[in-house]
Design an enzyme around this catalytic site. Sequence first.
Site, PDB file in Angstrom:
ATOM      1  N   PHE A   1      42.837 115.751  -0.399  1.00 52.31           N
ATOM      2  CA  PHE A   1      41.498 116.295  -0.672  1.00 52.31           C
ATOM      3  C   PHE A   1      41.055 117.315   0.369  1.00 52.31           C
ATOM      4  O   PHE A   1      40.186 118.148   0.099  1.00 52.31           O
ATOM      5  CB  PHE A   1      40.456 115.154  -0.722  1.00 52.31           C
ATOM      6  CG  PHE A   1      40.010 114.680   0.636  1.00 52.31           C
ATOM      7  CD1 PHE A   1      38.999 115.342   1.329  1.00 52.31           C
ATOM      8  CD2 PHE A   1      40.611 113.592   1.256  1.00 52.31           C
ATOM      9  CE1 PHE A   1      38.599 114.934   2.605  1.00 52.31           C
ATOM     10  CE2 PHE A   1      40.224 113.174   2.512  1.00 52.31           C
ATOM     11  CZ  PHE A   1      39.219 113.848   3.189  1.00 52.31           C
TER      12      PHE A   1
ATOM     13  N   CYS B   1      44.273 117.596   9.190  1.00 55.49           N
ATOM     14  CA  CYS B   1      45.439 116.912   9.760  1.00 55.49           C
ATOM     15  C   CYS B   1      45.789 117.505  11.121  1.00 55.49           C
ATOM     16  O   CYS B   1      46.562 116.929  11.868  1.00 55.49           O
ATOM     17  CB  CYS B   1      46.622 117.013   8.828  1.00 55.49           C
ATOM     18  SG  CYS B   1      47.170 118.702   8.639  1.00 55.49           S
TER      19      CYS B   1
HETATM   20  P1  NAD Z   1      45.860 110.321   0.295  1.00 52.13           P
HETATM   21  O1  NAD Z   1      47.177 109.906   0.834  1.00 52.13           O
HETATM   22  O2  NAD Z   1      44.856 109.280  -0.012  1.00 52.13           O
HETATM   23  O3  NAD Z   1      46.059 111.148  -1.079  1.00 52.13           O
HETATM   24  C1  NAD Z   1      46.968 112.217  -1.169  1.00 52.13           C
HETATM   25  C2  NAD Z   1      47.481 112.297  -2.600  1.00 52.13           C
HETATM   26  O4  NAD Z   1      48.175 111.097  -2.912  1.00 52.13           O
HETATM   27  C3  NAD Z   1      46.368 112.458  -3.635  1.00 52.13           C
HETATM   28  O5  NAD Z   1      46.773 113.393  -4.601  1.00 52.13           O
HETATM   29  C4  NAD Z   1      46.248 111.062  -4.221  1.00 52.13           C
HETATM   30  O6  NAD Z   1      45.851 111.065  -5.572  1.00 52.13           O
HETATM   31  C5  NAD Z   1      47.654 110.510  -4.096  1.00 52.13           C
HETATM   32  N1  NAD Z   1      47.669 109.049  -3.929  1.00 52.13           N
HETATM   33  C6  NAD Z   1      46.727 108.291  -3.306  1.00 52.13           C
HETATM   34  N2  NAD Z   1      47.079 106.997  -3.348  1.00 52.13           N
HETATM   35  C7  NAD Z   1      48.262 106.927  -4.010  1.00 52.13           C
HETATM   36  C8  NAD Z   1      49.134 105.860  -4.357  1.00 52.13           C
HETATM   37  N3  NAD Z   1      48.854 104.599  -4.038  1.00 52.13           N
HETATM   38  N4  NAD Z   1      50.258 106.149  -5.020  1.00 52.13           N
HETATM   39  C9  NAD Z   1      50.561 107.421  -5.344  1.00 52.13           C
HETATM   40  N5  NAD Z   1      49.771 108.474  -5.048  1.00 52.13           N
HETATM   41  C10 NAD Z   1      48.643 108.244  -4.373  1.00 52.13           C
HETATM   42  O7  NAD Z   1      45.283 111.410   1.312  1.00 52.13           O
HETATM   43  P2  NAD Z   1      43.846 112.090   1.312  1.00 52.13           P
HETATM   44  O8  NAD Z   1      42.830 111.076   1.713  1.00 52.13           O
HETATM   45  O9  NAD Z   1      43.635 112.860   0.082  1.00 52.13           O
HETATM   46  O10 NAD Z   1      44.040 113.159   2.485  1.00 52.13           O
HETATM   47  C11 NAD Z   1      43.887 112.865   3.837  1.00 52.13           C
HETATM   48  C12 NAD Z   1      45.204 112.545   4.508  1.00 52.13           C
HETATM   49  O11 NAD Z   1      46.117 113.615   4.331  1.00 52.13           O
HETATM   50  C13 NAD Z   1      45.074 112.373   6.016  1.00 52.13           C
HETATM   51  O12 NAD Z   1      45.892 111.300   6.399  1.00 52.13           O
HETATM   52  C14 NAD Z   1      45.614 113.676   6.568  1.00 52.13           C
HETATM   53  O13 NAD Z   1      46.112 113.601   7.873  1.00 52.13           O
HETATM   54  C15 NAD Z   1      46.681 113.977   5.589  1.00 52.13           C
HETATM   55  N6  NAD Z   1      47.013 115.390   5.592  1.00 52.13           N
HETATM   56  C16 NAD Z   1      48.181 115.766   6.172  1.00 52.13           C
HETATM   57  C17 NAD Z   1      48.524 117.094   6.212  1.00 52.13           C
HETATM   58  C18 NAD Z   1      49.807 117.523   6.844  1.00 52.13           C
HETATM   59  O14 NAD Z   1      50.171 118.679   6.665  1.00 52.13           O
HETATM   60  N7  NAD Z   1      50.521 116.679   7.562  1.00 52.13           N
HETATM   61  C19 NAD Z   1      47.684 118.062   5.662  1.00 52.13           C
HETATM   62  C20 NAD Z   1      46.490 117.638   5.074  1.00 52.13           C
HETATM   63  C21 NAD Z   1      46.171 116.292   5.036  1.00 52.13           C
END
Ligand code: NAD
Length: 496
Positions: free
Chosen positions: A148, A280
């Site tokens: 998100f 992140c």
């Molecule tokens: P999230 O892991 O909750 O969701 C990411 C994606 O995974 C979404 O599309 C979501 O629908 C899907 N998802 C969620 N739960 C799932 C499940 N149980 N099974 C399969 N798919 C699932 O992450 P978020 O809250 O959207 O984003 C924040 C996180 O992303 C933070 O931890 C941040 O550090 C990380 N992030 C990392 C980077 C990087 O480049 N390393 C960049 C941006 C964000």
Amino acid sequence: MKTIGHLINGTIDTQASRTQDIFNPSTGEVSKQLALASKPTVEAAIAAAQAAYPAWRNTPPLKRAKIMFRFKELLERNADEICRLIGEEHGKIAHDAMGELQRGIENVEYACGAPELLKGEFSKNAGPAIDSWSEFQPLGVVAGITPFNFPAMVPLWMYPMAIVCGNTFVLKPSERNPSSVLFIAELLHEAGLPPGVLNVVNGDKEAVDVLLSDARIQAVSFVGSTPIAEYIYTTASANGKRCQALGGAKNHAIIMPDADMDNAVSALVGAAFGSSGERCMALSVAVAVGDEAADALISKMSEQMKSLKVGAFSDKTNDFGPLITRAHQEKVVGYISSAEQQGATLVVDGRKPTVAGYDKGFYVGGTLIDNVTADMTCYKEEIFGPVLLVMRVNSMQEAMQLIDDHEYGNGTCIFTRDGEAARYFSDNIMVGMVGINVPLPVPVAYHSFGGWKRSLFGDLHAYGPDAVRFYTKRKTVTQRWPSAGVREGAQFSFPS
Ligand code: NAD
């Protein structure tokens, strides 16, 4: 109330058996409904991508790149609308959304170089009258699953490069803020992308699990939290797919005693609290070397934090906006309370900010916590909120050990005037992206982005040169055209 659907084969589809609320985090109110894709919907998107693949694979890279040029222009022309959509569903202030979009556009610019990037490698006369070349062939249908916090930028890390390399794509963006993603995908169609080359399905785990298991998907790029990244990587790999899964972070800044403290403090305020800490690459831990540096840091930080302005995305004078959901706001508040209970010193407490006219928004103010130790929950876990932890150590080695011992290794930086110390730090620290007096060392689009340790699962980083490798497979061809009348007999030794 408007329902946000999917973009499949160039057409918006809003039919859904399940829906979910989309919030405006600035007001705390439900603003739209989101159609959640079921298995047949995701399969329809994969089928559209599969059908579009043969023609797209054979479209010259130059023609693919020309669509990207037009896409870049459309992104620039529609930037204000994109930032408004991001603000409404993410809460980001326009200046911050514009920065994210600009970084996304730079990835499109890089993708415009497809003819150059896909030229391959050629050796004339690799043997007598034998030529040999390596070419980079597309994989087929590939998928992206995005978080998100950068609704415009992170998808733009993925599909422009995947597409110019000749693949077709199914994107599953975050279910929290899908509108800017769909709007941008429609702009790419306006730029001339044939239907089916890029498909967007909105949804949750049900949709993701189809992408991870369907045999037609050749590769999966994921960005999100570490537990989900690990699940995605393990499942996709077990199903024979190429996968890169970027996860969470805990980014440390070392403040050396010789640092330009005013510069370091300004950099830290922006990097810790910008975008409410929902980055992140946010700097969430300042490790001060020596009590003198720590005391100066705390005193200057708390002074600068007095003027921090948190509020609704629509007011451009705000420094940062709300968190993404009520649940996340409560989680961040919980981490702050746990730090206090476990013995840290709460210097600036942002748990109850006043945002006039927006009582129901998901706000947490800038928070500064001193005397944090490595055993505290607030240190071990990713908070993803506007919270800066300060730790006190006696040497640079001790600071580096802390960073190396942490499970995450996304970004880090050092503030110092000592070139030798900075060089030693960047050479030895176990982190993928390093800043030297640069708080957010996010690589530019023509390098690649990725962390180490549990911040990235997979072999290649995101975007830039690594994306060409991730979204293609190498084929090496060795060719000879025997001249008439000259025929060699059978050879039984290895050609050399
Ligand atoms: P999230 O892991 O909750 O969701 C990411 C994606 O995974 C979404 O599309 C979501 O629908 C899907 N998802 C969620 N739960 C799932 C499940 N149980 N099974 C399969 N798919 C699932 O992450 P978020 O809250 O959207 O984003 C924040 C996180 O992303 C933070 O931890 C941040 O550090 C990380 N992030 C990392 C980077 C990087 O480049 N390393 C960049 C941006 C964000």
